[in-house]
Design a protein around this motif. Structure first.
Motif, PDB file in Angstrom:
ATOM      1  N   HIS A 195     -16.053 -31.341   1.056  1.00  0.00           N
ATOM      2  CA  HIS A 195     -15.938 -31.126  -0.127  1.00  0.00           C
ATOM      3  C   HIS A 195     -15.999 -29.461  -0.469  1.00  0.00           C
ATOM      4  CE1 HIS A 195     -15.540 -35.107  -1.733  1.00  0.00           C
ATOM      5  NE2 HIS A 195     -16.248 -35.386  -0.606  1.00  0.00           N
ATOM      6  N   LEU A 196     -14.960 -28.652  -0.530  1.00  0.00           N
ATOM      7  CA  LEU A 196     -15.134 -27.270  -0.803  1.00  0.00           C
ATOM      8  C   LEU A 196     -15.101 -26.994  -2.328  1.00  0.00           C
ATOM      9  CD1 LEU A 196     -14.968 -24.534   0.817  1.00  0.00           C
ATOM     10  CD2 LEU A 196     -12.559 -24.787   0.596  1.00  0.00           C
ATOM     11  N   VAL A 197     -16.626 -26.639  -2.611  1.00  0.00           N
ATOM     12  CA  VAL A 197     -16.611 -26.416  -3.991  1.00  0.00           C
ATOM     13  C   VAL A 197     -16.870 -24.902  -4.504  1.00  0.00           C
ATOM     14  CG1 VAL A 197     -18.252 -27.270  -6.010  1.00  0.00           C
ATOM     15  CG2 VAL A 197     -17.566 -28.903  -3.977  1.00  0.00           C
ATOM     16  N   MET A 198     -16.075 -24.537  -5.485  1.00  0.00           N
ATOM     17  CA  MET A 198     -16.363 -23.343  -5.891  1.00  0.00           C
ATOM     18  C   MET A 198     -16.891 -23.257  -7.341  1.00  0.00           C
ATOM     19  SD  MET A 198     -13.848 -20.025  -5.616  1.00  0.00           S
ATOM     20  CE  MET A 198     -14.254 -18.182  -5.516  1.00  0.00           C
ATOM     21  N   VAL A 199     -17.858 -22.470  -7.767  1.00  0.00           N
ATOM     22  CA  VAL A 199     -18.227 -22.348  -8.851  1.00  0.00           C
ATOM     23  C   VAL A 199     -18.144 -21.218  -9.584  1.00  0.00           C
ATOM     24  CG1 VAL A 199     -20.267 -22.752 -10.749  1.00  0.00           C
ATOM     25  CG2 VAL A 199     -20.237 -24.272  -8.646  1.00  0.00           C
ATOM     26  N   GLY A 200     -17.345 -21.158 -10.890  1.00  0.00           N
ATOM     27  CA  GLY A 200     -16.933 -19.831 -11.093  1.00  0.00           C
ATOM     28  C   GLY A 200     -15.565 -19.966 -12.153  1.00  0.00           C
ATOM     29  N   ALA A 201     -15.275 -18.694 -12.688  1.00  0.00           N
ATOM     30  CA  ALA A 201     -14.102 -18.963 -13.679  1.00  0.00           C
ATOM     31  C   ALA A 201     -12.830 -19.347 -12.856  1.00  0.00           C
ATOM     32  CB  ALA A 201     -14.093 -17.474 -14.335  1.00  0.00           C
ATOM     33  N   THR A 203      -9.675 -18.365 -12.111  1.00  0.00           N
ATOM     34  CA  THR A 203      -8.795 -17.152 -12.021  1.00  0.00           C
ATOM     35  C   THR A 203      -7.992 -17.176 -10.765  1.00  0.00           C
ATOM     36  OG1 THR A 203     -10.575 -15.991 -10.672  1.00  0.00           O
ATOM     37  CG2 THR A 203     -10.754 -15.652 -13.153  1.00  0.00           C
ATOM     38  N   ALA A 204      -6.791 -16.391 -10.610  1.00  0.00           N
ATOM     39  CA  ALA A 204      -5.977 -16.343  -9.637  1.00  0.00           C
ATOM     40  C   ALA A 204      -6.797 -15.958  -8.510  1.00  0.00           C
ATOM     41  CB  ALA A 204      -4.918 -15.503 -10.102  1.00  0.00           C
ATOM     42  N   GLU A 205      -7.752 -15.038  -8.549  1.00  0.00           N
ATOM     43  CA  GLU A 205      -8.400 -14.736  -7.096  1.00  0.00           C
ATOM     44  C   GLU A 205      -9.297 -15.540  -6.778  1.00  0.00           C
ATOM     45  OE1 GLU A 205     -11.939 -11.088  -6.280  1.00  0.00           O
ATOM     46  OE2 GLU A 205     -11.216 -11.635  -8.468  1.00  0.00           O
ATOM     47  N   HIS A 206     -10.120 -16.362  -7.525  1.00  0.00           N
ATOM     48  CA  HIS A 206     -10.674 -17.509  -7.044  1.00  0.00           C
ATOM     49  C   HIS A 206      -9.906 -18.485  -6.470  1.00  0.00           C
ATOM     50  CE1 HIS A 206     -14.490 -16.477  -9.689  1.00  0.00           C
ATOM     51  NE2 HIS A 206     -14.286 -15.800  -8.839  1.00  0.00           N
ATOM     52  N   ARG A 207      -8.662 -19.005  -7.066  1.00  0.00           N
ATOM     53  CA  ARG A 207      -7.966 -19.896  -6.485  1.00  0.00           C
ATOM     54  C   ARG A 207      -7.255 -19.639  -5.273  1.00  0.00           C
ATOM     55  NH1 ARG A 207      -8.125 -24.999  -8.722  1.00  0.00           N
ATOM     56  NH2 ARG A 207      -8.629 -24.968 -10.864  1.00  0.00           N
ATOM     57  N   LEU A 208      -7.018 -18.238  -5.093  1.00  0.00           N
ATOM     58  CA  LEU A 208      -6.563 -17.766  -3.756  1.00  0.00           C
ATOM     59  C   LEU A 208      -7.475 -17.712  -2.665  1.00  0.00           C
ATOM     60  CD1 LEU A 208      -4.149 -16.366  -2.279  1.00  0.00           C
ATOM     61  CD2 LEU A 208      -5.100 -14.165  -3.013  1.00  0.00           C
ATOM     62  N   ALA A 209      -8.719 -17.552  -3.062  1.00  0.00           N
ATOM     63  CA  ALA A 209      -9.805 -17.543  -2.017  1.00  0.00           C
ATOM     64  C   ALA A 209     -10.200 -19.126  -1.713  1.00  0.00           C
ATOM     65  CB  ALA A 209     -11.149 -16.961  -2.416  1.00  0.00           C
ATOM     66  N   LEU A 210     -10.177 -19.803  -2.524  1.00  0.00           N
ATOM     67  CA  LEU A 210     -10.310 -21.276  -2.385  1.00  0.00           C
ATOM     68  C   LEU A 210      -9.191 -21.739  -1.518  1.00  0.00           C
ATOM     69  CD1 LEU A 210     -12.614 -23.509  -3.273  1.00  0.00           C
ATOM     70  CD2 LEU A 210     -11.171 -24.059  -5.044  1.00  0.00           C
ATOM     71  N   LEU A 228     -12.718 -26.047  -7.874  1.00  0.00           N
ATOM     72  CA  LEU A 228     -13.148 -25.013  -8.839  1.00  0.00           C
ATOM     73  C   LEU A 228     -13.896 -25.348 -10.016  1.00  0.00           C
ATOM     74  CD1 LEU A 228     -13.532 -21.957  -8.895  1.00  0.00           C
ATOM     75  CD2 LEU A 228     -11.193 -21.933  -9.920  1.00  0.00           C
ATOM     76  N   LYS A 229     -14.920 -25.285 -10.101  1.00  0.00           N
ATOM     77  CA  LYS A 229     -16.001 -25.688 -11.173  1.00  0.00           C
ATOM     78  C   LYS A 229     -16.445 -24.580 -11.822  1.00  0.00           C
ATOM     79  CE  LYS A 229     -16.118 -30.306 -10.388  1.00  0.00           C
ATOM     80  NZ  LYS A 229     -15.965 -31.625 -11.521  1.00  0.00           N
ATOM     81  N   SER A 230     -16.666 -24.890 -13.368  1.00  0.00           N
ATOM     82  CA  SER A 230     -17.347 -23.878 -14.124  1.00  0.00           C
ATOM     83  C   SER A 230     -18.554 -24.434 -14.526  1.00  0.00           C
ATOM     84  CB  SER A 230     -16.579 -23.382 -15.501  1.00  0.00           C
ATOM     85  OG  SER A 230     -16.317 -24.713 -16.295  1.00  0.00           O
ATOM     86  N   GLY A 231     -19.469 -23.291 -14.790  1.00  0.00           N
ATOM     87  CA  GLY A 231     -21.030 -23.583 -15.287  1.00  0.00           C
ATOM     88  C   GLY A 231     -21.875 -23.085 -14.288  1.00  0.00           C
ATOM     89  N   ASP A 232     -23.109 -23.301 -14.375  1.00  0.00           N
ATOM     90  CA  ASP A 232     -24.360 -22.678 -13.752  1.00  0.00           C
ATOM     91  C   ASP A 232     -24.369 -23.231 -12.295  1.00  0.00           C
ATOM     92  OD1 ASP A 232     -25.245 -21.323 -15.943  1.00  0.00           O
ATOM     93  OD2 ASP A 232     -26.318 -22.908 -16.590  1.00  0.00           O
ATOM     94  N   VAL A 233     -24.477 -22.470 -11.306  1.00  0.00           N
ATOM     95  CA  VAL A 233     -24.181 -22.876  -9.959  1.00  0.00           C
ATOM     96  C   VAL A 233     -25.072 -24.178  -9.598  1.00  0.00           C
ATOM     97  CG1 VAL A 233     -24.585 -22.066  -7.631  1.00  0.00           C
ATOM     98  CG2 VAL A 233     -23.613 -20.590  -9.239  1.00  0.00           C
ATOM     99  N   GLU A 234     -26.524 -23.887  -9.802  1.00  0.00           N
ATOM    100  CA  GLU A 234     -27.337 -25.033  -9.288  1.00  0.00           C
ATOM    101  C   GLU A 234     -26.942 -26.476  -9.756  1.00  0.00           C
ATOM    102  OE1 GLU A 234     -31.325 -24.680 -10.054  1.00  0.00           O
ATOM    103  OE2 GLU A 234     -31.803 -26.489  -9.242  1.00  0.00           O
ATOM    104  N   PRO A 235     -26.945 -26.405 -11.109  1.00  0.00           N
ATOM    105  CA  PRO A 235     -26.674 -27.901 -11.485  1.00  0.00           C
ATOM    106  C   PRO A 235     -25.336 -28.449 -11.536  1.00  0.00           C
ATOM    107  CG  PRO A 235     -27.030 -26.394 -13.597  1.00  0.00           C
ATOM    108  CD  PRO A 235     -27.502 -25.607 -12.190  1.00  0.00           C
ATOM    109  N   VAL A 236     -24.503 -27.590 -11.503  1.00  0.00           N
ATOM    110  CA  VAL A 236     -22.971 -28.130 -11.042  1.00  0.00           C
ATOM    111  C   VAL A 236     -22.761 -28.465  -9.714  1.00  0.00           C
ATOM    112  CG1 VAL A 236     -20.600 -27.000 -10.777  1.00  0.00           C
ATOM    113  CG2 VAL A 236     -21.565 -26.614 -12.745  1.00  0.00           C
ATOM    114  N   LEU A 237     -23.673 -27.738  -8.617  1.00  0.00           N
ATOM    115  CA  LEU A 237     -23.567 -28.319  -7.290  1.00  0.00           C
ATOM    116  C   LEU A 237     -24.143 -29.586  -7.306  1.00  0.00           C
ATOM    117  CD1 LEU A 237     -24.324 -24.923  -5.202  1.00  0.00           C
ATOM    118  CD2 LEU A 237     -22.160 -26.119  -5.523  1.00  0.00           C
ATOM    119  N   HIS A 238     -25.330 -29.802  -7.708  1.00  0.00           N
ATOM    120  CA  HIS A 238     -25.876 -31.126  -7.807  1.00  0.00           C
ATOM    121  C   HIS A 238     -25.136 -32.145  -8.466  1.00  0.00           C
ATOM    122  CE1 HIS A 238     -29.674 -29.657  -5.624  1.00  0.00           C
ATOM    123  NE2 HIS A 238     -29.982 -29.029  -6.711  1.00  0.00           N
TER     124      HIS A 238
END
Length: 283
Positions: A195-201, A203-210, A228-238
């Motif tokens: 599971h490849l999980v990115m927490v952030g806005a 955006t096209a940049e994030h989508r490209l990196a993912l 690609l998820k939005s929110g605070d990193v730690e709670p989103v990951l957990h």
């Protein structure tokens, strides 16, 4: 840099450290070294005998204290060897034919720094005997080891079972891009769903990196779920981990990213303190 090192001590997670190190040694086909480091003598045991005590009595007490220190040191060595023997038996029972045993004196982080050239993966328990449950502080040596080492560290809480899936916390930084390459080339997680999980806005940049990271892992024959998820990193990951029954988290460490903030600030400590599953920290 070809061995799996496991830190063995009087920790609540000692059995889990043995089991996870055995698993990693077999997956990597790398020799396993069981390491016990004896701390320097507790300064609190030192007694200032200056003052109004008589010379004869003082000499007697000094002799008694020296004898006690010698006995304490000898017992600590014997206890360490007993822990190593028990760890060796447990790892042999789990399929490691000939684990090497090593005992050293001094600070744990300094000792590991001296051994770093031989370490491919370090396995370390998170909780000491007196801090044995999620939400409690990790062992006092854990953070200094994580800051010192430049090798992957598998940090183990109280329990370990062989992972059936793993999650890579990805942020597009140089550290996590390197982590993607390391995972793609390593046999450690080969065959396991990723599971490849990115927490952030979003955006096209994030989508490209993912997408780039997913492509790299898929070329290495990983079955990848990229989100690609939005929110605070730690709670989103957990939360994502819990929702998807993920057994292990892989994170970058000390990169110039939001993940770096996790590892150097209060959020980092919360992540280490509260995790119920192993964390693989990549450098």
């Amino acid at each position: 840099m070809n061995k799996v090192f496991a830190c063995i001590g009087a920790m609540q997670s000692a059995a889990a450290v043995c089991d996870s190190a055995s698993w990693a040694s077999r997956r990597l086909e790398a020799p396993l070294v069981l390491l016990h480091v004896l701390d320097r003598p507790d300064k609190a045991a030192e007694v200032d005998l200056s003052g109004n005590i008589g010379l004869g009595s003082r000499e007697h007490l000094l002799e008694e204290l020296a004898s006690l220190d010698e006995k304490r040191g000898r017992l600590a060595i014997e206890a360490g060897k007993a822990m190593l023997d028990a760890a060796a038996e447990r790892t042999r029972n789990s399929g490691v034919e000939a684990p090497a045993l090593m005992q050293r004196h001094g600070d744990l982080a300094e000792s590991l720094g001296e051994l770093e050239a031989d370490i491919r993966l370090l396995v370390l328990g998170l909780h000491s005997t007196h801090s044995h449950s999620p939400g409690m502080p990790v062992g006092s040596h854990v953070e200094s080891v994580i800051r010192t080492m430049h090798r992957p560290i598998l940090a183990i809480p109280g329990e370990f079972s062989e992972p059936k899936s793993f999650m890579l916390a990805f942020d597009g930084s140089a550290t996590t891009l390197k982590g993607v390459e390391m995972l793609a080339a390593s046999p450690l997680f080969r065959g396991l769903p990723c599971h490849l999980v990115m927490v952030g806005a979003d955006t096209a940049e994030h989508r490209l990196a993912l997408d780039g990271a997913r492509s790299t892992l898929e070329k290495a024959n990983f079955a990848v779920t990229a989100v690609l998820k939005s929110g605070d990193v730690e709670p989103v990951l957990h939360a994502y981990q819990a929702d998807n029954n993920i057994d292990l988290i892989v994170m970058g460490a000390y990169g110039h990213s939001r993940i770096r903030q996790l590892l150097v600030g209060s959020t980092t400590r919360n992540m280490l303190n509260n995790t119920r599953s192993p964390l693989l920290l990549l450098r």
